[in-house]
Design an enzyme around this catalytic site. Structure first.
Site, PDB file in Angstrom:
ATOM      1  N   GLU A 198      -6.272 -26.229   6.214  1.00  0.00           N
ATOM      2  CA  GLU A 198      -6.789 -24.878   6.040  1.00  0.00           C
ATOM      3  C   GLU A 198      -7.248 -24.550   4.623  1.00  0.00           C
ATOM      4  O   GLU A 198      -8.118 -23.689   4.444  1.00  0.00           O
ATOM      5  CB  GLU A 198      -5.718 -23.862   6.472  1.00  0.00           C
ATOM      6  CG  GLU A 198      -5.438 -23.848   7.961  1.00  0.00           C
ATOM      7  CD  GLU A 198      -6.622 -23.342   8.789  1.00  0.00           C
ATOM      8  OE1 GLU A 198      -7.297 -22.408   8.319  1.00  0.00           O
ATOM      9  OE2 GLU A 198      -6.867 -23.904   9.870  1.00  0.00           O
ATOM     10  N   SER A 478      31.059   9.786  50.264  1.00  0.00           N
ATOM     11  CA  SER A 478      32.489   9.446  50.327  1.00  0.00           C
ATOM     12  C   SER A 478      32.985   8.634  49.140  1.00  0.00           C
ATOM     13  O   SER A 478      34.189   8.409  49.032  1.00  0.00           O
ATOM     14  CB  SER A 478      32.784   8.670  51.597  1.00  0.00           C
ATOM     15  OG  SER A 478      32.381   9.423  52.707  1.00  0.00           O
TER      16      SER A 478
END
Lengths: 780, 166
Positions: A198, A478
């Site tokens: 690079e 319940s």
């Protein structure tokens, strides 16, 4: 006059050059103006440079370390005798990203020889100390860990803790994710390769290279458009950090200035380190993969240090275009690019030609893509995030690199996910429900310590939308009844499991003046029913009558003690569950029952460490006794009867082995909600099924949620619930019809626990079996 | 009243009894079922996890001795995950909280241990001592008094059942 003359003379004298003089002065003025403008410009430029300088320093120093929090599952602990199958173990290794190889040589690799597994564990820093890397041999036998050996010392091990599975992270709004690496942790070859490919002059230039820029300019002029960037690594970093992707001259100008400034302030190693953490190297759904540290895990499932030459080359090659060269989507392109990098590395003398050749013959070696870990357990992550928000700011979670250790058990979570999806589909088919409408949620905790092992908030388990486990606040039916019975058992009003409760017509005048007449689910009356059977069969009328006797305030007090914080309506309908709770709230309530009356807050986090593994906060186990342990013991025994002979009997059939589970079904009016809450020796689970629009489901607690619960428990490896009676409880034989004590071992008698000195007296004779009530109850 | 009057004396014995680190692991009712999961899984299952638990407790004790309470507690918590119904492990946790002066938590943990302890007298005695001390430190005199009564009762029973041990 003379002066005038003189002046005129002067004028005359200068008449030869008046124009030139005027020109000169104009030029001077122009020059001055130019100078002023130039100075002003310089000033503006200087100010602008200063501004850029400020931006750079602030951003560079601030953003360099913006790290998302990492979230881990519970670490797997193995010890000889632990119930754990080889299949589960392999799945754990798979989730951990351990590599299966012929001969394990590096941490994070394993092999199988016969029934033995050889592996080298990864080192890991926990909140209570370090676990070094170990070479171990694990043998599984009959669904258990048969033996555990340290291969370096050839000694048996008492305990082995693996590193935990990474289950996600909290990422910034920019969706960037990274694993920070220090330069000294990066293989030098990677750094050199990166520079070679690079920016060859990286260690020589001051941020920009004129040659590179000239070359780019020439290429762009020839092409008639921008084709080359000619950027140094510094310029690339600046671009990534601060600038848009538009290729304009102004941006280029900014880039150059900023690159020069960056080089002025920071040394080369700082810059390259930042670059290596910043560079974009891939995409995982919404998550952007930044930096080599994360890319190494993302593509190869291993830390940067352990990359091979060709893997380094591939990553370096990706810098040029992570999506164009994506090795998963475009393997051919990626391979070509990688080999080009390898040749270049050899050409520059970083590796020998031989190494390059050998490396370029190898495959890409990319690990299969796993589903984005961020989206893997969204409902659980949501719970973690909410618990963390009490102690941390959002920015801390997305930028401070916190390491969060949670309680998630991937095995339990995945089992629950699979079973919930299967059962919901099966129920839709069996009850001819519209496809895809029935929703579900589930929470599973460890019975003993309230750690959350699994959370599901949607039947589409990867969907990070409405989290029903935490936010679906629905009538519980319940499920609330145990609180009524517990209030009775813990009161000093003399209630025992054998106390007969009257099940006959009941009319209650409400404060509004209406008459409320509760009905049993089977719309029949059952006469006098012992307390424990009334709960087991979930009879409504005796429950309301009992509740009326105790008072709503007392029952609400019990619910508060159990850990319910939400508003509870103080009306008799509360006794039948006319209260709304979310699955996680129900979990807390049942957790306190499972804890024997000791409340332990349901928790999903064990500890939080900072990025250097320093413990920041622990979330230790805490207990608080909130209800008499003896009363809770009696209640849990009754809840076991619910499963053994009451409304939850299908559990026994589905699981097919004795679990002695305790639980309760819940169904609401018109079958809108189907609930089941229950616990075994190791797992406590709460399941809710229903429709988002609250329309009827045709499911009761027993036909819906219970099925999901039982299948999950069966598949997840639930262990039997074995209760230890606390001191002050004794068991006697009771005739369930009369509630009187019998001599031991009568045919019709049952053994029931009593708080000492509440056992009924006196002893009655055994009664014959053919009793009307008995027949009615059991359908004999 | 007599008990209340004799409390200072009793507390001396209590504090000595509960202060020091536990030198040996009190005899635990080694219940085959406590730590094993599936029923009837052979003799290997009977010792499931016990060695792991002991190893963790040893390390925890060493850390506790160095005053590293949080890390010690983390290790005891790991032991609890392996043997959640072993009252001795709960008692260790209570001991750490006691040393940290977290008395409310120490008491709760000791109560939890007690709810699992069964009839083991010596373990119960240790736990009631811890509870008495926690309550005393918190200024819960009435509660401390009740705990002291338990301690006295247990001491008497231990004397009666095993005089040779004393």
């Amino acid at each position: 006059m003379p002066a005038r003359r003189a002046r005129s003379g002067n004028r005359r004298a200068g008449s030869r050059r008046p124009r030139s003089r005027r020109q000169a002065s104009r030029r001077r003025r122009l020059l001055r103006l130019l100078l002023i403008v130039l100075a002003l410009l310089m000033l503006v430029l200087a100010a602008y440079t200063l501004y850029l300088d400020f931006v750079i320093r602030k951003q560079f120093e601030g953003r360099r370390w913006a790290l998302p929090a990492r979230v881990y599952a519970r670490p797997l602990e193995l010890y000889p005798g632990k119930a754990f199958t080889a299949r589960r173990f392999e799945r754990e290794l798979q989730l951990l990203g351990y590599h299966r190889v012929d001969t394990p040589q590096e941490p994070g690799s394993w092999t199988q020889i016969g029934d033995a597994y050889l592996l080298i564990t990864r080192p890991f820093v926990f909140w209570d100390g370090k676990e070094p890397s170990r070479r171990v041999r694990v043998v599984f036998r009959n669904g258990r860990v048969g033996s555990l050996h340290d291969m370096d010392t050839s000694r048996g091990m008492d305990l082995l803790r693996l590193d935990p599975v990474l289950i996600g992270g909290f990422i910034t709004s920019r969706n960037e994710d990274r694993v920070l690496v220090r330069l000294n942790e990066v293989p030098p070859l990677l750094v050199r390769a990166l520079i070679a490919i690079e920016d060859r002059d990286f260690y020589r230039h001051h941020g920009i290279t004129l040659r590179g820029m000239a070359r780019a300019l020439w290429a762009n002029l020839r092409a008639g458009r921008t084709v080359q960037g000619g950027s140094t690594l510094t310029q690339q970093l600046v671009k990534n950090y601060f600038l848009s992707n538009r290729r304009t001259l102004w941006r280029k100008f900014n880039e150059v200035i900023m690159a020069l400034l960056l080089e002025l302030h920071y040394d080369k190693n700082d810059i390259i380190e930042s670059y290596m953490n910043e560079v974009y190297l891939g995409q995982d759904g919404r998550r952007a993969i930044h930096g080599f540290g994360l890319a190494s895990h993302f593509y190869f499932n291993r830390p940067l240090k352990r990359l091979r030459v060709e893997q380094i080359a591939l990553l370096v090659g990706l810098v040029k275009g992570a999506s164009y060269y994506d090795p998963r989507r475009h393997p051919q392109r990626a391979l070509k690019r990688r080999n080009l990098v390898l040749r270049e590395m050899a050409g520059r003398g970083l590796i020998t030609q031989g190494v390059a050749l050998a490396a370029s013959r190898r495959g890409l070696g990319v690990a299969p893509h796993r589903h984005s870990s961020l989206a893997r357990y969204p409902a659980f992550m949501d719970l973690v995030r909410r618990q963390l928000r009490r102690d941390y700011r959002e920015e801390d979670l997305t930028s401070e690199g916190l390491r969060i250790f949670t309680t998630l058990d991937p095995h339990v979570q995945e089992t629950a996910e699979r079973e919930l999806a299967l059962r919901i589909t099966a129920l839709e088919r069996a009850y001819r429900l519209p496809r895809g409408k029935l929703q579900g949620a589930m929470v599973i905790t460890r019975t003993s310590n309230a750690e959350v092992l699994a959370v599901i908030g949607d039947r589409r388990v990867r969907y990070a939308g409405f989290n029903r486990a935490l936010d679906a606040v629905r009538q519980v039916g319940s499920l609330i009844k145990p609180a009524v019975y517990l209030t009775a058992l813990a009161s000093d009003k003399g209630f025992t499991l054998a106390t007969p409760l009257r099940d006959s017509r009941l009319r209650i005048r409400t404060p509004q003046g209406d008459i409320w007449e509760p009905q049993n689910y089977d719309r029949r009356y059952h006469g006098d029913v012992p307390l424990y059977l009334s709960l087991a069969h979930s009879y409504n009328i005796p429950t309301v009558r009992l509740g009326m006797q105790l008072g709503t305030a007392a029952v609400i007090d019990t619910l508060r003690r159990l850990g319910v914080r939400r508003y509870l309506p103080p009306y008799p309908s509360l006794f039948l569950g006319a209260a709304r709770l979310s699955p996680i709230e129900v979990t807390q309530m049942y957790q306190t029952l499972a804890g024997g009356g000791f409340r332990t807050p349901v928790r999903a986090i064990r500890a939080v460490l900072d990025k250097s593994s320093k413990p920041l906060r622990r979330y230790p186990l805490t207990v608080e006794q909130v209800i008499d342990a003896r009363a809770v013991y009696l209640l849990v025994r009754a809840l076991q009867e619910v499963v053994r002979q009451g409304t939850a009997r299908p559990v026994v059939t589905i699981i097919g082995r004795p679990l002695m589970a305790a639980g309760k079904t819940g169904t609401t009016d018109d079958l809108r909600d189907s609930w089941f809450a229950g616990f075994t020796g190791n797992y406590l689970g709460v399941v809710w099924l229903g429709m988002d629009d609250n329309s009827p489901t045709r499911l009761t607690g027993a036909t819906g949620a219970l099925r999901v619960w039982a299948h999950v428990m069966r598949e997840a490896g639930a262990t039997p619930l074995r209760l230890r009676p606390p001191q002050g409880v004794r068991e006697v034989w009771i005739d369930p019809v009369t509630g009187q004590r019998t001599s031991d071992g009568c045919d019709t008698a049952v053994r029931l626990p009593f708080v000492t000195d509440t056992e009924p007296e006196p002893v009655v004779q055994c009664r014959k079996r053919n009793n009307k009530w008995w027949k009615r109850l059991f359908g004999l | 009243m007599t008990v209340i009057r004799s409390m200072p004396l009793l507390f001396v014995s209590l504090l000595f009894g509960a202060c020091g680190p536990v030198r040996e692991m009190p005899r635990v009712p080694v219940d085959d079922r406590t730590s094993t999961s599936a029923a009837g899984s052979g003799p290997a299952a009977a010792v499931t996890g016990r060695r792991a638990v002991l190893a963790l407790l040893r390390r925890a004790q060493a850390l506790q001795a160095q005053g590293k309470y949080a890390r010690a507690a983390a290790l005891v918590e790991r032991a609890l995950r392996i043997e959640p119904e072993n009252p001795v492990v709960w008692q260790r946790m209570a001991g750490i909280r006691l040393q940290q002066a977290r008395y409310r938590q120490a008491e709760s943990l000791a109560m939890r241990a007690l709810s699992l302890a069964g009839p083991e007298l010596r373990l119960r005695l240790t736990l009631w001592r811890m509870i008495a001390r926690s309550r005393y430190q918190r200024g819960d005199w009435r509660g401390a008094d009740r705990a002291v009564r338990e301690v006295v009762g247990l001491q008497r029973r231990i004397h009666q059942t095993a005089p040779a041990n004393r």
